[in-house]
Design an enzyme around this catalytic site. Structure first.
Site, short mmCIF file in Angstrom:
data_model
loop_
_atom_site.label_atom_id
_atom_site.label_comp_id
_atom_site.label_asym_id
_atom_site.label_seq_id
_atom_site.Cartn_x
_atom_site.Cartn_y
_atom_site.Cartn_z
N GLY A 10 0.76 -1.13 -0.08
CA GLY A 10 -0.09 0.07 0.02
C GLY A 10 0.89 1.04 0.05
CB VAL A 14 -0.55 4.63 6.15
CG1 VAL A 14 0.23 4.00 7.42
CG2 VAL A 14 -2.06 5.59 6.80
CB VAL A 119 -1.20 -0.19 9.10
CG1 VAL A 119 -1.68 1.23 9.47
CG2 VAL A 119 0.21 -0.29 9.76
CB THR A 120 -5.39 -2.75 6.57
OG1 THR A 120 -4.08 -2.71 5.60
CG2 THR A 120 -6.64 -2.62 5.71
CG ASN A 121 -8.43 0.92 10.69
OD1 ASN A 121 -8.13 0.29 11.86
ND2 ASN A 121 -8.12 2.46 10.72
CG HIS A 176 -7.34 1.33 16.33
ND1 HIS A 176 -6.59 2.40 16.89
CD2 HIS A 176 -7.36 1.61 14.79
CE1 HIS A 176 -6.51 3.32 16.23
NE2 HIS A 176 -6.82 2.88 14.77
P1 A3D Z 1 -4.72 5.36 1.04
O1 A3D Z 1 -3.91 6.77 1.14
O2 A3D Z 1 -6.02 5.13 0.31
O3 A3D Z 1 -3.96 4.24 0.70
C1 A3D Z 1 -4.26 2.93 0.49
C2 A3D Z 1 -3.43 2.34 -0.65
O4 A3D Z 1 -3.64 0.65 -0.77
C3 A3D Z 1 -4.07 2.80 -2.16
O5 A3D Z 1 -2.82 3.34 -2.67
C4 A3D Z 1 -4.55 1.79 -2.75
O6 A3D Z 1 -4.14 1.78 -4.18
C5 A3D Z 1 -3.62 0.44 -2.14
N1 A3D Z 1 -4.32 -0.85 -2.19
C6 A3D Z 1 -5.48 -1.16 -2.30
N2 A3D Z 1 -5.74 -2.53 -2.73
C7 A3D Z 1 -4.38 -2.95 -2.66
C8 A3D Z 1 -3.92 -4.23 -2.94
N3 A3D Z 1 -4.48 -5.18 -3.12
N4 A3D Z 1 -2.45 -4.55 -3.00
C9 A3D Z 1 -1.49 -3.20 -2.74
N5 A3D Z 1 -2.11 -1.99 -2.56
C10 A3D Z 1 -3.48 -1.91 -2.73
O7 A3D Z 1 -5.19 4.86 2.58
P2 A3D Z 1 -4.22 5.23 3.80
O8 A3D Z 1 -2.73 4.99 3.62
O9 A3D Z 1 -4.45 6.45 4.39
O10 A3D Z 1 -4.74 4.00 4.99
C11 A3D Z 1 -4.50 2.69 4.62
C12 A3D Z 1 -5.13 1.73 5.60
O11 A3D Z 1 -4.80 2.03 6.96
C13 A3D Z 1 -6.68 2.03 5.71
O12 A3D Z 1 -7.32 0.89 6.05
C14 A3D Z 1 -6.79 2.82 7.06
O13 A3D Z 1 -7.91 2.95 7.62
C15 A3D Z 1 -5.74 2.25 7.78
N6 A3D Z 1 -5.20 3.22 9.03
C16 A3D Z 1 -5.05 2.48 10.28
C17 A3D Z 1 -4.60 3.28 11.30
C18 A3D Z 1 -4.25 2.25 12.64
O14 A3D Z 1 -4.07 3.24 13.61
C19 A3D Z 1 -4.40 1.04 12.85
C20 A3D Z 1 -4.06 4.60 11.17
C21 A3D Z 1 -4.28 5.02 9.85
C22 A3D Z 1 -4.95 4.42 8.93
#
Ligand code: A3D
Length: 313
Positions: A10, A14, A119-121, A176
């Site tokens: 990803g 994040v 990390v994914t939610n 969480h």
């Molecule tokens: P975002 O900026 O949308 O990035 C997610 C990335 O995942 C995108 O670039 C997508 O293209 C990519 N992706 C989707 N499917 C796939 C796949 N099959 N293989 C590889 N890459 C893929 O989101 P983000 O970076 O802000 O957040 C990512 C995740 O982390 C989300 O589920 C959030 O809810 C979670 N998160 C958790 C916390 C915790 O404290 C646990 C904090 C912040 C974010």
């Protein structure tokens, strides 16, 4: 000596911020994976081009397949949908379970000995997907959430008291989600327990703001969720593992009887070192605190029970 190889799946907010923190602190070489063509390659190249200026020797590469990730020491899983205003973390469960299952089946084949940081939610439930799909022991699947939740609490206390965040130590347990369990009794400013420093109403307000800390950022950003502080949380876990520092950090762990809980993921203090999750630190809780932890664990278990028996990967 060989540099650690760290894969970040990803390359969104994040993932790319995590890659930057890891590379710039010299913790290892970083492979950034995403499904969007060209995007992880572009971000990795951009990050690598900062190296001559910010002085690091980490190699960064981006990829859409798992070949370059082969033999990773650590895999950080950030792929998946993020919350938008009005959504709870649980609203992401079905879509993200599919993404996590697909990515983890690849990790199980290419990096059999890796330590996975999730990390994914919704975080705790996605840890269970990773555990089931990889078959890795609990020592090598660890969820990042508690460091973020405690960091938020520490920041709010520092803001309230006008002191350095470094002087504030806090503990937040539980899943969480909205039922996380901040522990003011174990929260200290320079060793002095918080209840001796702030009135109850102020502490209650801080606890409430901590539990809703993610939602506060989502509301402000409008298009996604927090990433600078979450990436810092991942960085601290990787730092403790790569350098075998054995820090006690709050992480989501698959409990096996600790705190009277079994076969459920919740945030508890644990020791992170070269082998991954090296032990749960069972601090003493009051009846009331234990009841809150069990309630939080029951919420996670309820969501875990909604997972399919088979992920089709
Ligand atoms: P975002 O900026 O949308 O990035 C997610 C990335 O995942 C995108 O670039 C997508 O293209 C990519 N992706 C989707 N499917 C796939 C796949 N099959 N293989 C590889 N890459 C893929 O989101 P983000 O970076 O802000 O957040 C990512 C995740 O982390 C989300 O589920 C959030 O809810 C979670 N998160 C958790 C916390 C915790 O404290 C646990 C904090 C912040 C974010």
């Amino acid at each position: 000596m060989k540099k650690p190889k760290i894969t970040v799946i990803g390359a969104g907010n994040v993932g790319s911020t995590t890659a930057m923190r890891l590379a710039e602190s010299g913790l290892g070489d970083v492979v950034l994976v995403d499904v969007v063509e060209g995007m992880p390659q572009g971000k990795a190249l951009d990050l690598y081009q900062a190296a001559p200026v910010v002085h690091h020797d980490s190699i960064l590469v981006g990829t859409n397949d798992y070949g370059p990730t082969e033999g990773s020491d650590i895999v950080v899983m950030t792929a998946g949908l993020a919350r938008k205003p009005g959504m709870s973390r649980d609203d992401l469960q079905d879509a993200n379970a599919k993404i996590v299952a697909e990515c983890m089946s690849r990790v199980a084949k290419t990096s059999r000995d890796a330590i996975v940081i999730m990390v994914t939610n919704p975080l705790d439930v996605m840890c269970e997907v990773a555990r089931r799909v990889t078959g890795f022991p609990r020592e090598r699947v660890i969820g990042m959430a508690g460091i973020l939740d405690t960091a938020r609490m520490r920041a709010f206390i520092a803001m309230e008291m006008g002191v350095s965040t470094e002087s504030v130590f806090a503990i937040v347990l539980g899943g969480h989600g909205d039922s996380m369990v901040p522990l003011p009794r174990y929260t200290t400013v320079s060793g002095v327990p918080l209840p001796e420093l702030l009135p109850k109403e102020k502490i209650d307000a801080i606890v409430q703001r901590t539990a809703q800390g993610g939602g506060e950022i989502v509301k402000l950003l409008k298009t996604g969720s927090a990433y600078y502080a979450p990436a810092a949380g991942v960085w601290e876990m990787v730092d403790s593992i790569v350098r075998d520092r054995k820090k006690i950090l709050p992480c989501s762990v698959y409990l096996q009887g600790e705190f009277g809980l079994k076969d459920v993921w919740v945030g508890v203090p644990c020791k992170l070192g070269a082998s991954g999750m090296e032990g749960v630190f069972e601090l003493k809780l009051t009846q009331e605190e234990l009841a809150l932890l069990h309630k939080s664990a029951a919420d996670v278990k309820n969501q875990m029970n909604k997972l399919p028996a088979d992920f089709g990967v």
